[in-house]
Design a protein around this motif. Structure first.
Motif, short mmCIF file in Angstrom:
data_model
loop_
_atom_site.label_atom_id
_atom_site.label_comp_id
_atom_site.label_asym_id
_atom_site.label_seq_id
_atom_site.Cartn_x
_atom_site.Cartn_y
_atom_site.Cartn_z
N UNK A 1 0.83 -1.20 0.00
CA UNK A 1 0.00 0.00 0.00
C UNK A 1 0.86 1.25 0.00
N UNK A 2 1.92 1.27 0.80
CA UNK A 2 2.82 2.42 0.83
C UNK A 2 3.55 2.59 -0.50
N UNK A 3 3.96 1.49 -1.10
CA UNK A 3 4.70 1.55 -2.36
C UNK A 3 3.80 2.07 -3.49
N UNK A 4 2.57 1.57 -3.55
CA UNK A 4 1.64 2.02 -4.60
C UNK A 4 1.36 3.51 -4.44
N UNK A 5 1.13 3.96 -3.21
CA UNK A 5 0.87 5.38 -2.97
C UNK A 5 2.06 6.24 -3.36
N UNK A 6 3.27 5.80 -2.99
CA UNK A 6 4.47 6.56 -3.32
C UNK A 6 4.69 6.64 -4.83
N UNK A 7 4.48 5.52 -5.52
CA UNK A 7 4.66 5.52 -6.98
C UNK A 7 3.63 6.40 -7.66
N UNK A 8 2.40 6.35 -7.20
CA UNK A 8 1.35 7.18 -7.80
C UNK A 8 1.68 8.66 -7.62
#
Length: 543
Positions: A478-485
């Motif tokens: 979840x943190x990785x997806x948010x950061x990439x977005x």
């Protein structure tokens, strides 16, 4: 006895100065003393021009020859009213302390003129209108909010006339309506349109004032029936009313209507089925609706936008609508006796034509165009100039707009649906694992925007995030997806996204091969003794 104080906030070119002169003239026409001053802004959006007016509420004839003394500047918290043509400017003045919760009437437009900072954002950089409206509501004695820009367009006038009608309808000053109208009529050319805008705003604010007074009366007297308030808007007429939770309903109905318009009932039903999958997964992950069905609401928005992707059929449909012709007429202020001609310029290329071809034929056409590019030629395109004011031009657009039946058989439709299904599966599976992960993947719908290369790059970024970041441990994913977005929306070049991908253990996006272009230097730029014409090369390898 104190003067009545009013602060006017207007952007450049909106006629704030004209409005101020009107109000001073109205006061004189009605026999009252008034004074105005102004503080000019430095630009249209870096600072509004504000105008300050004071009117003594006793007629000059009753003052016995005495003259009131006015102040030149507005005092924060001591204003009787603020009228503003733009919502952010209203919030700015409230933030400066100009409005008092126990004294100030705020009349503001809900229209927005985006700031440079808001426009620069790759995602939705707009300031939250809801927060600004809460600010206005919390720091005003009473408030009236309506779209002044829309009223001005409908009336064929400028927003200053609408603001004048709003001030008159509020009953702020002891002037009669005929005093206002007499001053506007004396303006000469354009007076008729100004009076239309004045009358419409007078009606809107007057009705709002009556409703507010009635609500206050209802709250003060429990014997009155609240059910007699303004009737509720009729709900959308389709069989899915009430299927989705209340926080999702409004966005869903808008999305459903858009699907009906875009492709018809079958496509709208596909939208419903997809959204129901998300709702079922979210209810299982968050049975108490602690998060207010936020994932389903976001999907209702971004899914509708993606499913109604722009193609030449959609563009032709939008450009050939009667509402568009009416909007152009309003913008150029064309009269009944004026001759109006509108030419639309199109340049469809191979991707646009291939989009409507079956998946078996489209790759051949795209491959042919790629070979031309590799040989150093420009991509093939067909420049068109269509006179949409003519029968032939409009007939051509309406014929193209009628190819919705061909869209669903085309290659692009198949590709788009395949990508949508992959994203949808990612949201559903992520939500089933943990609510936060599904929500972050749903928000990745923001990456799909624009058209052409921008749209393609957004879809590729989304698929790369789904493939490499959504399958790890729940919290980390979840943190990785948010950061990439967030990185993708912050940097159009993609360097921030690649850095975020690598930081979270995913590979950067693959480089795309670009043809090497050899350019012959002009003879006048050759260095002395260069001999024959040298060649230079450029090579692009951006993702």
């Amino acid at each position: 006895m104190k003067p009545i104080t009013l602060l006017i906030c207007a952007l450049g070119g909106e006629g704030g100065g004209v409005l101020t002169e009107w109000l001073v003239d109205v006061a004189r026409h009605a026999g009252y003393a008034a004074q105005s001053s102004s503080i000019p802004g430095v630009a249209q959006r870096t600072g509004a021009t504000t105008y300050y007016i004071e009117v003594f509420p006793v007629p000059l004839a009753e003052l016995g020859g005495k003259r009131p003394v006015f102040s030149l500047n507005p005092v924060p918290g001591a204003l009787d009213a603020i009228v503003s043509s733009e919502l952010l400017e209203t919030a700015r003045q409230v933030g400066n302390g100009m409005s008092s919760p126990d004294r100030t009437l705020v009349i503001t437009s809900s229209a927005r003129t985006l700031t440079t900072q808001e426009r620069m954002q790759l995602g939705d950089g707009r300031a939250d209108a809801g927060d600004m409206l809460k600010l206005v509501q919390g720091f005003s004695r009473a408030h009236q909010v309506f779209d002044m820009a829309a009223v001005a367009r409908e009336s064929g006038t400028v927003v200053s006339a609408v603001m004048l009608g709003a001030v008159a309808g509020s009953g702020l000053f002891p002037f009669q309506r005929k005093d206002y109208e007499a001053v506007v009529k004396a303006g000469g050319k354009g007076a008729e349109a100004s009076l239309r805008g004045f009358a419409r705003a007078f009606e809107i604010v007057g009705q709002g004032k009556q409703q507010a007074e009635f609500v206050a009366q209802v709250l003060a007297d429990p014997a009155l029936t609240p059910g007699t308030l303004a009737p509720q808007a009729s709900p959308p007429q389709h069989r899915h009313v009430g299927v989705f939770p209340q926080p999702v309903e409004e966005v869903f109905h808008l999305g459903y209507a858009r699907m009906l318009e875009y492709q018809g009932t079958a496509y709208a039903e596909l939208y419903v089925r997809r959204l129901r999958q998300v709702l079922e997964a979210e209810r299982a992950a968050d049975p108490d609706a602690t998060h207010g069905h936020a994932t389903t609401k976001e999907m209702a928005r971004w899914l509708a936008l993606w499913m109604a992707f722009d193609d030449i059929v959609r563009v032709a449909d939008l450009k050939s609508r009667s509402s568009r012709w009416q909007r152009v007429q309003r913008e150029v202020k064309a009269g009944d006796d004026d001759l109006l001609k509108v030419y639309d310029h199109f340049k469809p290329g191979v991707p646009e034509f291939a989009a409507l071809l079956p998946p078996s034929l489209a790759p051949r056409l795209l491959a042919w165009d790629r070979k031309r590019i590799l040989r150093g030629q420009q991509p093939w395109a067909l420049p068109l100039k269509v006179g949409t004011h003519s029968v032939i031009g409009m007939l051509a657009l309406r014929t193209l707009a009628g190819l919705k039946w061909l869209r669903v058989r085309g290659s692009r439709y198949a590709v788009e649906q395949q990508m949508i299904e992959k994203w949808l599966a990612g949201v559903v599976q992520g939500t089933q694992r943990h609510w936060q992960l599904g929500h972050e993947i749903a928000l990745c719908g923001r990456l799909i925007k624009g058209y052409g290369s921008t749209n393609e790059r957004g879809k590729e970024n989304l698929l790369h995030v789904l493939d490499h970041l959504a399958h790890g441990p729940v919290e980390a994913a979840a943190q990785a997806v948010a950061a990439a977005r967030n990185a993708a929306l912050a940097d159009d070049a993609g360097k921030a996204l690649d850095a975020a991908l690598v930081q979270h253990g995913a590979p950067p996006r693959p480089l795309k091969a670009q043809p090497i272009r050899w350019t012959r230097q002009p003879k006048g730029l050759q260095p002395a003794g260069a001999g024959m014409i040298p060649l230079s090369t450029t090579k692009e390898t951006t993702p």
